[in-house]
Design a protein around this motif. Sequence first.
Motif, PDB file in Angstrom:
ATOM      1  N   SER A 141      -1.885   2.144   8.798  1.00 44.29           N
ATOM      2  CA  SER A 141      -0.991   3.147   8.231  1.00 44.29           C
ATOM      3  C   SER A 141      -1.720   4.475   8.038  1.00 44.29           C
ATOM      4  CB  SER A 141      -0.448   2.692   6.875  1.00 44.29           C
ATOM      5  OG  SER A 141       0.237   1.483   7.029  1.00 44.29           O
ATOM      6  N   LEU A 142      -3.042   4.414   8.038  1.00 38.63           N
ATOM      7  CA  LEU A 142      -3.818   5.653   7.915  1.00 38.63           C
ATOM      8  C   LEU A 142      -3.820   6.375   9.262  1.00 38.63           C
ATOM      9  CD1 LEU A 142      -6.829   4.118   5.938  1.00 38.63           C
ATOM     10  CD2 LEU A 142      -5.087   5.654   5.008  1.00 38.63           C
ATOM     11  N   ASP A 143      -3.869   7.699   9.225  1.00 34.36           N
ATOM     12  CA  ASP A 143      -3.861   8.496  10.455  1.00 34.36           C
ATOM     13  C   ASP A 143      -5.120   8.193  11.288  1.00 34.36           C
ATOM     14  OD1 ASP A 143      -4.111  10.709  12.324  1.00 34.36           O
ATOM     15  OD2 ASP A 143      -2.547  11.685  11.128  1.00 34.36           O
ATOM     16  N   SER A 144      -4.931   7.982  12.595  1.00 35.56           N
ATOM     17  CA  SER A 144      -6.049   7.560  13.445  1.00 35.56           C
ATOM     18  C   SER A 144      -7.011   8.698  13.791  1.00 35.56           C
ATOM     19  CB  SER A 144      -5.524   6.916  14.729  1.00 35.56           C
ATOM     20  OG  SER A 144      -4.772   7.879  15.448  1.00 35.56           O
ATOM     21  N   LYS A 145      -6.711   9.896  13.311  1.00 35.60           N
ATOM     22  CA  LYS A 145      -7.657  10.996  13.557  1.00 35.60           C
ATOM     23  C   LYS A 145      -8.963  10.781  12.783  1.00 35.60           C
ATOM     24  CE  LYS A 145      -5.617  13.868   9.898  1.00 35.60           C
ATOM     25  NZ  LYS A 145      -4.668  14.953   9.616  1.00 35.60           N
ATOM     26  N   ASN A 146      -8.886   9.983  11.692  1.00 35.48           N
ATOM     27  CA  ASN A 146     -10.089   9.656  10.950  1.00 35.48           C
ATOM     28  C   ASN A 146     -10.483   8.195  11.190  1.00 35.48           C
ATOM     29  OD1 ASN A 146     -11.054  12.001   9.329  1.00 35.48           O
ATOM     30  ND2 ASN A 146      -8.905  11.997   8.650  1.00 35.48           N
ATOM     31  N   LYS A 147     -11.696   7.834  10.757  1.00 34.42           N
ATOM     32  CA  LYS A 147     -12.165   6.453  10.858  1.00 34.42           C
ATOM     33  C   LYS A 147     -11.605   5.712   9.645  1.00 34.42           C
ATOM     34  CE  LYS A 147     -16.453   7.884  10.998  1.00 34.42           C
ATOM     35  NZ  LYS A 147     -17.909   7.648  10.920  1.00 34.42           N
ATOM     36  N   ARG A 148     -10.923   4.609   9.917  1.00 36.10           N
ATOM     37  CA  ARG A 148     -10.089   4.011   8.874  1.00 36.10           C
ATOM     38  C   ARG A 148     -10.707   2.780   8.216  1.00 36.10           C
ATOM     39  NH1 ARG A 148      -4.688   4.016  12.526  1.00 36.10           N
ATOM     40  NH2 ARG A 148      -6.112   2.973  13.980  1.00 36.10           N
ATOM     41  N   GLY A 149     -10.302   2.545   6.981  1.00 35.48           N
ATOM     42  CA  GLY A 149     -10.786   1.358   6.281  1.00 35.48           C
ATOM     43  C   GLY A 149      -9.978   1.107   5.027  1.00 35.48           C
ATOM     44  N   VAL A 150     -10.313  -0.010   4.351  1.00 35.05           N
ATOM     45  CA  VAL A 150      -9.625  -0.377   3.113  1.00 35.05           C
ATOM     46  C   VAL A 150     -10.657  -0.753   2.057  1.00 35.05           C
ATOM     47  CG1 VAL A 150      -7.941  -1.929   2.044  1.00 35.05           C
ATOM     48  CG2 VAL A 150      -7.624  -1.191   4.416  1.00 35.05           C
ATOM     49  N   PHE A 151     -10.378  -0.342   0.844  1.00 38.16           N
ATOM     50  CA  PHE A 151     -11.253  -0.591  -0.306  1.00 38.16           C
ATOM     51  C   PHE A 151     -10.324  -1.043  -1.435  1.00 38.16           C
ATOM     52  CE2 PHE A 151     -13.906   0.721  -3.918  1.00 38.16           C
ATOM     53  CZ  PHE A 151     -15.204   0.477  -3.466  1.00 38.16           C
ATOM     54  N   TYR A 152     -10.008  -2.368  -1.440  1.00 39.11           N
ATOM     55  CA  TYR A 152      -8.944  -2.877  -2.320  1.00 39.11           C
ATOM     56  C   TYR A 152      -9.532  -3.629  -3.517  1.00 39.11           C
ATOM     57  CZ  TYR A 152      -5.172  -6.222  -3.631  1.00 39.11           C
ATOM     58  OH  TYR A 152      -4.260  -7.001  -4.302  1.00 39.11           O
ATOM     59  N   PRO A 153      -9.409  -3.075  -4.702  1.00 36.85           N
ATOM     60  CA  PRO A 153      -9.877  -3.787  -5.900  1.00 36.85           C
ATOM     61  C   PRO A 153      -8.784  -4.741  -6.377  1.00 36.85           C
ATOM     62  CG  PRO A 153      -9.313  -1.498  -6.435  1.00 36.85           C
ATOM     63  CD  PRO A 153      -8.836  -1.764  -5.044  1.00 36.85           C
ATOM     64  N   LEU A 154      -9.106  -6.045  -6.383  1.00 35.75           N
ATOM     65  CA  LEU A 154      -8.106  -7.054  -6.758  1.00 35.75           C
ATOM     66  C   LEU A 154      -8.156  -7.277  -8.270  1.00 35.75           C
ATOM     67  CD1 LEU A 154      -6.003  -9.135  -6.022  1.00 35.75           C
ATOM     68  CD2 LEU A 154      -7.807 -10.718  -5.404  1.00 35.75           C
ATOM     69  N   GLN A 155      -7.497  -6.390  -8.988  1.00 37.73           N
ATOM     70  CA  GLN A 155      -7.476  -6.497 -10.449  1.00 37.73           C
ATOM     71  C   GLN A 155      -6.245  -5.774 -10.960  1.00 37.73           C
ATOM     72  OE1 GLN A 155      -7.705  -7.993 -13.101  1.00 37.73           O
ATOM     73  NE2 GLN A 155      -9.922  -8.149 -13.346  1.00 37.73           N
ATOM     74  N   THR A 156      -5.833  -6.083 -12.180  1.00 40.93           N
ATOM     75  CA  THR A 156      -4.731  -5.358 -12.807  1.00 40.93           C
ATOM     76  C   THR A 156      -5.325  -4.306 -13.746  1.00 40.93           C
ATOM     77  OG1 THR A 156      -2.840  -5.570 -14.289  1.00 40.93           O
ATOM     78  CG2 THR A 156      -4.495  -7.292 -14.459  1.00 40.93           C
ATOM     79  N   PHE A 157      -4.938  -3.059 -13.516  1.00 37.68           N
ATOM     80  CA  PHE A 157      -5.505  -1.954 -14.290  1.00 37.68           C
ATOM     81  C   PHE A 157      -4.472  -1.357 -15.241  1.00 37.68           C
ATOM     82  CE2 PHE A 157      -7.903  -2.025 -10.292  1.00 37.68           C
ATOM     83  CZ  PHE A 157      -9.197  -2.066 -10.768  1.00 37.68           C
ATOM     84  N   SER A 158      -4.853  -1.187 -16.487  1.00 40.09           N
ATOM     85  CA  SER A 158      -3.988  -0.486 -17.438  1.00 40.09           C
ATOM     86  C   SER A 158      -4.698   0.789 -17.847  1.00 40.09           C
ATOM     87  CB  SER A 158      -3.756  -1.329 -18.686  1.00 40.09           C
ATOM     88  OG  SER A 158      -3.437  -2.629 -18.330  1.00 40.09           O
ATOM     89  N   LYS A 159      -3.888   1.778 -18.204  1.00 41.25           N
ATOM     90  CA  LYS A 159      -4.477   3.060 -18.550  1.00 41.25           C
ATOM     91  C   LYS A 159      -5.419   2.937 -19.763  1.00 41.25           C
ATOM     92  CE  LYS A 159      -2.999   7.091 -16.519  1.00 41.25           C
ATOM     93  NZ  LYS A 159      -1.949   7.353 -15.573  1.00 41.25           N
TER      94      LYS A 159
END
Lengths: 250, 250
Positions: free
Chosen positions: B95-113
């Motif tokens: 889903s990221l634009d292919s003009k850049n080098k793509r990746g994912v950095f997914y933190p698997l946690q529930t965050f509250s403010k």
Amino acid sequence: MLKVTVIGSGNVAQHLIRVFNNSPGIEMVQAYARTPQSLLHLLPENKITDSFHNLEEADIYIISVTDDAISEVASALPFSRRLVVHTSGSVSQNSLDSKNKRGVFYPLQTFSKNKEVDFKKVPLCLESEHPEDYIVLEKLANAISDNVYSVDSTQRQSLHVAAVFVSNFVNHMYKLGNDICQTHNLPFDILKPLITETAAKVQLLNPAEAQTGPARRNDQTTIQKHIDFLEDENMKEIYHILSKSIQNTK
Amino acid sequence: MLKVTVIGSGNVAQHLIRVFNNSPGIEMVQAYARTPQSLLHLLPENKITDSFHNLEEADIYIISVTDDAISEVASALPFSRRLVVHTSGSVSQNSLDSKNKRGVFYPLQTFSKNKEVDFKKVPLCLESEHPEDYIVLEKLANAISDNVYSVDSTQRQSLHVAAVFVSNFVNHMYKLGNDICQTHNLPFDILKPLITETAAKVQLLNPAEAQTGPARRNDQTTIQKHIDFLEDENMKEIYHILSKSIQNTK
């Protein structure tokens, strides 16, 4: 000194015997077990009996057996006018034989054989037929826990149902999460911090405030994507119904 | 020194900025926010921009915005051939634009403010288009967490679904438990130790082993009693379906 006898040898009975053994104000008089060997790691042989007729005088008799057996055991006791309580969340106080003074001593916790529980934190839900007996029960409860509640039979039944939701059903959600991980070659470990944090959150926030996720956001695209992703019909159904329930929450 | 820029100002973005600020090997170059004020408690004014054209050179750009906006933001970036990742569990790397080098950095946690999270324990799920970029992502991840996993897009999607079960749906079970308590004039506090212990148990036992309760015991009498006790049709349905699912577990 409160003199206590425990009738039963299951998980709850064993946790109770252990904590009573370690409480200064409490004397463990005896325990009853159909197979006395099952309690030998907790009590000396002369304090364990397999006959109701050997039960000596105590201030409180705690029947901690399966729900189905409570009534039968209470009737089989060869004495009367003593304080007899059970430890069940779902059995009424009146299921106990009325020849004795009746009450309930319900610890609201999940007990496993191989996992220690800090009893100080276990909520104890007390009920008694006679007000004077409540004082005795409360004294016993306060000796082992910091969370003592007066809970009548209807409230206790509601707690038992609530406990099914927040413990049994929650554990089943963990199990389904584990199944999904296994299907995709991922370790269940990866979900553990999330599980811990989700439980920690509602110690501080109320659960309605703590709710997050696609259903909470009314994100129908993600909900449908998830349902399509799941292959198991049972999981699809659960996903659908719980999302609907969250969306219908005011 | 890894130079990082965060694009976004939501919960996850703010938690990331905070932990990057506190990590010796990481330099927070900039953050992008539509309303820069929202990040002034975390960064000096000159490090916050509301224009993509002001973004300076960095080793990694982390897009942490709502799922729907990821693609648009990635396309709007006025540079190419740099490493750009997103933090979403449910959006594909492509889903990221292919003009850049793509990746994912997914933190698997529930965050509250308003609740601090110990990032060392947060599982970070990494993916990259090019193997050489994975090394950079891994370096960044190891600097802030002890739980770093290589997770491909399908696995990540499965984790996102699993997280809905073990966190969103679990929290909804807490909410229903709370509703039952309120109906019967009981404080939610009484359920909290059980909630904590149920989550603690599956850190040690696998969830199938940890399962207890009437459905697990096939105790149809108690199941029916509970369903009759519940007045809310929605709760009845959930109780029935989850009990059935537990009973069908091999």
